[in-house]
Enzyme design. Sequence first.
Site, PDB file in Angstrom:
ATOM      1  N   HIS A  94       0.858  -1.152  -0.008  1.00 30.42           N
ATOM      2  CA  HIS A  94       0.163  -0.146   0.073  1.00 30.42           C
ATOM      3  C   HIS A  94       0.792   1.290   0.193  1.00 30.42           C
ATOM      4  CE1 HIS A  94      -2.989   3.170   1.296  1.00 30.42           C
ATOM      5  NE2 HIS A  94      -3.717   2.311   0.785  1.00 30.42           N
ATOM      6  N   GLU A 166      -4.146   2.432  -7.224  1.00 30.35           N
ATOM      7  CA  GLU A 166      -4.514   3.507  -6.158  1.00 30.35           C
ATOM      8  C   GLU A 166      -3.530   4.739  -6.581  1.00 30.35           C
ATOM      9  OE1 GLU A 166      -6.649   1.725  -2.452  1.00 30.35           O
ATOM     10  OE2 GLU A 166      -4.754   2.159  -2.159  1.00 30.35           O
TER      11      GLU A 166
HETATM   12  P1  13P Z   1      -9.913   5.913   0.603  1.00 31.20           P
HETATM   13  O1  13P Z   1     -11.068   5.359   0.006  1.00 31.20           O
HETATM   14  O2  13P Z   1     -10.055   6.454   2.339  1.00 31.20           O
HETATM   15  O3  13P Z   1      -9.475   7.128  -0.494  1.00 31.20           O
HETATM   16  O4  13P Z   1      -8.638   5.154   0.874  1.00 31.20           O
HETATM   17  C1  13P Z   1      -8.230   4.433  -0.303  1.00 31.20           C
HETATM   18  C2  13P Z   1      -7.397   3.373   0.058  1.00 31.20           C
HETATM   19  O5  13P Z   1      -6.161   3.878   0.316  1.00 31.20           O
HETATM   20  C3  13P Z   1      -7.563   1.981   0.096  1.00 31.20           C
HETATM   21  O6  13P Z   1      -6.542   1.271   0.327  1.00 31.20           O
END
Ligand code: 13P
Length: 251
Positions: A94, A166
């Site tokens: 992540h 992401e």
């Molecule tokens: P949010 O949905 O709070 O923007 O976070 C995304 C995330 O990092 C999921 O791993």
Amino acid sequence: MRKPIIAGNWKMFKTRDDALAFIYAVVNELPSIDLVDSVVCAPFTVLRDLVKRQGENLRIGAQNMHFEEQGAFTGEISPMMLQSLGVSYSVIGHSERRDMFGETDEAIAKKLPAAFNHNITPILCVGEHLNERENGSWQDLIRKQLIIDLQNLSSDLVKKLVIAYEPIWAIGTGKTATPEIADEACGFIRGCIRDLYDQETADAIRIQYGGSVKVANIDALMAQPNIDGALIGGASLVAEDFITLVKAALK
Ligand code: 13P
């Protein structure tokens, strides 16, 4: 046809009481696992409590793991330990771990096969910072992440992997990527998988979008051809929203 996968990433939220209240509220409300994979990636402290109550249609994931089975690694948790709890998934790489805790692509490359060795499906996160989006280097960055991260995986394992695109500029900012930008990036990732492996692998792998996904925008994201699911932070903390977000994958 790829089965959609909706995963909540709770990050460092929820005490044991909060986690129990959540699972009792959602467990009988989720659609069949034959239609959609529903996953909650929770803090280590509540994994066992959640696995015990996961029911038929929910699976539980961790948010990180070490690549070794055991050893002198103070504060770390191993894939063998997660397997012994009945954990089915783990988020790997992540951006918060990369940026705040110094996680490298080289470590991620060791974690991915270690997870599979313990029957844990990794959810590998990749994505660019705002400056890399703005200066046009996002594709080079993501390709580089994939080349290093996947170096120890055969095509058979990559077919079972989940990748979450992401973009860091969209995480926790309320600034969701447009469905078109998200789909373009997920399509780019699929193209990289085809280049690194083959078409069959690229067609099989599931790619999620993550970054400010919420009830109001998930339908438009899921309607995109290259988006197979979502990795959801903030909105996944609310039981009712989580149920709605999972159900959006059925449309
Ligand atoms: P949010 O949905 O709070 O923007 O976070 C995304 C995330 O990092 C999921 O791993």
